[in-house]
Design a protein around this motif. Structure first.
Motif, PDB file in Angstrom:
ATOM      1  N   MET A 282      13.466  20.306 131.787  1.00 19.13           N
ATOM      2  CA  MET A 282      13.864  19.464 132.016  1.00 19.13           C
ATOM      3  C   MET A 282      13.383  18.405 131.051  1.00 19.13           C
ATOM      4  O   MET A 282      12.137  18.346 130.733  1.00 19.13           O
ATOM      5  N   ARG A 283      14.156  17.222 130.644  1.00 21.24           N
ATOM      6  CA  ARG A 283      13.569  16.375 129.723  1.00 21.24           C
ATOM      7  C   ARG A 283      13.108  15.047 130.491  1.00 21.24           C
ATOM      8  O   ARG A 283      13.777  14.384 131.424  1.00 21.24           O
ATOM      9  N   VAL A 284      11.909  14.677 130.217  1.00 22.01           N
ATOM     10  CA  VAL A 284      11.168  13.726 130.900  1.00 22.01           C
ATOM     11  C   VAL A 284      11.000  12.646 130.276  1.00 22.01           C
ATOM     12  O   VAL A 284      10.382  12.655 129.052  1.00 22.01           O
ATOM     13  N   GLU A 285      11.758  11.225 130.406  1.00 16.49           N
ATOM     14  CA  GLU A 285      11.814  10.414 129.668  1.00 16.49           C
ATOM     15  C   GLU A 285      10.587   9.653 129.469  1.00 16.49           C
ATOM     16  O   GLU A 285       9.987   9.018 128.573  1.00 16.49           O
ATOM     17  N   LYS A 286       9.894   9.220 130.706  1.00 12.93           N
ATOM     18  CA  LYS A 286       8.981   8.420 130.968  1.00 12.93           C
ATOM     19  C   LYS A 286       7.841   9.017 132.237  1.00 12.93           C
ATOM     20  O   LYS A 286       8.476   9.394 133.113  1.00 12.93           O
ATOM     21  N   TYR A 287       6.514   8.768 131.643  1.00 14.52           N
ATOM     22  CA  TYR A 287       5.631   8.985 132.533  1.00 14.52           C
ATOM     23  C   TYR A 287       4.466   7.654 132.604  1.00 14.52           C
ATOM     24  O   TYR A 287       4.109   7.412 131.941  1.00 14.52           O
ATOM     25  N   ALA A 288       4.696   7.181 133.861  1.00 12.29           N
ATOM     26  CA  ALA A 288       3.992   5.916 134.210  1.00 12.29           C
ATOM     27  C   ALA A 288       3.084   5.704 135.103  1.00 12.29           C
ATOM     28  O   ALA A 288       3.490   6.278 136.311  1.00 12.29           O
ATOM     29  N   ILE A 289       2.038   5.032 134.887  1.00 12.61           N
ATOM     30  CA  ILE A 289       0.979   4.847 135.937  1.00 12.61           C
ATOM     31  C   ILE A 289       0.965   3.377 136.175  1.00 12.61           C
ATOM     32  O   ILE A 289       0.667   2.686 135.403  1.00 12.61           O
ATOM     33  N   GLY A 290       1.337   2.792 137.313  1.00  6.23           N
ATOM     34  CA  GLY A 290       1.434   1.461 137.420  1.00  6.23           C
ATOM     35  C   GLY A 290       2.695   1.011 137.273  1.00  6.23           C
ATOM     36  O   GLY A 290       3.557   1.668 136.461  1.00  6.23           O
TER      37      GLY A 290
ATOM     38  N   PHE B  81       5.499   6.480 138.504  1.00  9.50           N
ATOM     39  CA  PHE B  81       6.741   7.027 138.661  1.00  9.50           C
ATOM     40  C   PHE B  81       6.850   8.023 137.321  1.00  9.50           C
ATOM     41  O   PHE B  81       6.349   7.839 136.102  1.00  9.50           O
ATOM     42  N   VAL B  82       7.909   8.946 137.514  1.00  8.27           N
ATOM     43  CA  VAL B  82       8.385   9.836 136.350  1.00  8.27           C
ATOM     44  C   VAL B  82       9.680   9.595 136.420  1.00  8.27           C
ATOM     45  O   VAL B  82      10.464   9.868 137.409  1.00  8.27           O
ATOM     46  N   LYS B  83      10.250   9.360 134.904  1.00  9.84           N
ATOM     47  CA  LYS B  83      11.731   9.238 134.823  1.00  9.84           C
ATOM     48  C   LYS B  83      12.121  10.539 134.240  1.00  9.84           C
ATOM     49  O   LYS B  83      11.793  10.897 133.171  1.00  9.84           O
ATOM     50  N   ILE B  84      12.946  11.302 135.087  1.00 14.95           N
ATOM     51  CA  ILE B  84      13.528  12.600 134.684  1.00 14.95           C
ATOM     52  C   ILE B  84      15.069  12.473 134.261  1.00 14.95           C
ATOM     53  O   ILE B  84      15.591  11.976 135.095  1.00 14.95           O
TER      54      ILE B  84
END
Length: 437
Positions: free
Chosen positions: A34-42, A67-70
């Motif tokens: 799967m393509r993970v567009e964004k991995y964010a802490i905070g 959050f993680v944007k998939i």
């Protein structure tokens, strides 16, 4: 500086836990293509970001989550524009339901593993220090809540729920405080007496500054070290002295000394001590705050136990899952009306206070381990917008063979976000309310 240490520990702890939780989602998603567009802490505003490959790695200014944007997934961003197109092979929605289920469980699984590893490591590195029940042979001293329950000064606790007491700390165990029909057995005047634990005990303890210490062991003592230029030094107290009486009142146990000194605060007193097996009379004056100025040396012997790595694994694992059990019992009490939700739930301010204003590695990792298990438990709740909500929908799809519509998932996500924001607002307001009142 104290507040800085408290807030710093909160941010560090949450960063570790949220980072690992979201990492679990991301790794599982990437594993299945799967393509993970964004991995964010905070949460935004953005402090730092860097794109590596197809994924943007971001650090947000608000350290209360992540959050993680998939691609192709209806999540808290509510970005549904791409869902109008045909599913692409790299999208979340194009993958089999069992793969999507593993992705949604990834964060929870990592938090559980993290909690277990932390508890095992603490058990192995620090072992266990405890007061054997045999050392509490002088009985207990109850505070106001302990007295309301039915304890009396001098009661010796011999059993909890019918099981012989081995470690005094078991008096405060969550099994006792959160269980149903729990009871203590004490020896009093040569007889055994059962003391029932009220169903709302945790509610009472939430209002008490001493928290769970509703009973404490009676502690015989002697003078440890005398504070220079203190009232104790002026009176002639020395290390190793046994204080027998203050103005003729017996002070065999430390709580008796504290109560007696408060009674004579700011007044001259006669102190009878035993020094080298001989009685010595001293004259002094108690400070206005009801102290003399010395450090006590408790005459109770604590035991220590070291664990091999083989022993630490089951012990640490049991402690980790004990957090889950305690949460389940706590929710049960809330739903039965035996415990107030406002007194039991804490937000970021309450969690920061748990860390405290001093830094200690053992305490820090103990709290992080506990929070990791709590985070796993809370995320598994079947609320839309939480991992547990997604798990419910995916389980339904696997069993029925029918996938909920994207429109339904989008609306469920909106409802879930309203619930979560409401809960967060309640928790923060509740923390502030506790501080003020």
């Amino acid at each position: 500086m104290d507040i800085v240490i408290m807030v710093g520990q909160l941010i560090l702890g949450l960063t570790i836990l949220v980072g690992l939780h979201e990492l679990g989602h991301m790794l599982a998603a990437k594993w299945f293509g799967m393509r993970v567009e964004k991995y964010a802490i905070g949460f935004p505003p953005k402090v730092f970001s860097k794109k590596i490959g197809e994924t943007e790695y971001m650090l947000g200014l608000i350290p209360l989550g992540g959050f993680v944007k998939i691609s192709g997934m209806v999540d808290e961003s509510l970005d549904t524009e791409s869902l109008q197109q045909e599913p692409q092979p790299w999208e979340f929605r194009a993958k089999p339901a069992w793969q999507r289920l593993i992705v949604m469980m990834g964060g929870i699984i990592v938090n559980v593993i993290t909690g277990i590893v932390i508890y095992i490591a603490l058990t192995y590195n620090y072992g266990e220090s405890y007061l054997p029940a045999s050392e509490a042979r002088y009985g207990v001293v109850p505070n106001e809540i302990g007295q309301q329950i039915g304890f009396q000064t001098g009661d010796r606790i011999v059993a909890v729920n019918g099981k012989e007491l081995e470690k005094f700390d078991d008096v405060y165990s969550m099994d006792m405080l959160l269980g149903r029909n729990s009871y203590y057995t004490v020896e009093r005047d040569g007889k055994r007496v059962d003391i029932q634990v009220p169903a709302n005990l945790m509610d009472r303890l939430a209002d008490n500054k001493e928290r769970m210490l509703f009973v404490q062991p009676r502690v015989p003592f002697r003078v440890g070290s005398v504070v220079p230029n203190s009232a104790a030094e002026e009176a002639g107290l020395q290390a190793g002295d046994y204080i027998n009486t203050i103005n003729g009142e017996s002070v065999k146990y430390f709580h008796e000394l504290q109560e007696t000194l408060k009674k004579f605060a700011g007044k001259p007193v006669t102190i009878m001590v035993e020094r080298n097996d001989k009685p010595v009379e001293l004259k002094g004056e108690v400070n206005e705050d009801g102290t003399l100025g010395f450090h006590q040396e408790p005459l109770l012997q604590y035991a220590t136990r070291d664990y091999s790595i083989g022993e630490a694994i089951p012990v640490g694992t049991g402690q980790a899952f004990g957090v889950i059990t305690a949460n389940l019992k706590g929710f049960g009490k809330i739903f039965r009306g035996e415990v107030s939700a406002s007194k039991s739930l804490s937000g970021p301010i309450g969690i920061a206070q748990i860390f405290g204003d001093t830094f200690n590695w053992f305490k820090f990792w103990s709290i992080v381990g506990m929070l990791s298990m709590v985070l796993a438990f809370m995320n598994f709740l079947p609320i839309p917008a939480l991992d547990g909500g997604h798990v419910v929908f995916l389980t339904y799809e696997i069993i029925s063979g029918r996938k909920p519509s994207d429109n339904f998932l989008e609306n469920a996500q909106k409802v879930g976000m309203v619930i979560l924001l409401g809960l967060m607002a309640f928790a923060i307001f509740n923390d502030v309310f506790k501080i003020i009142f």
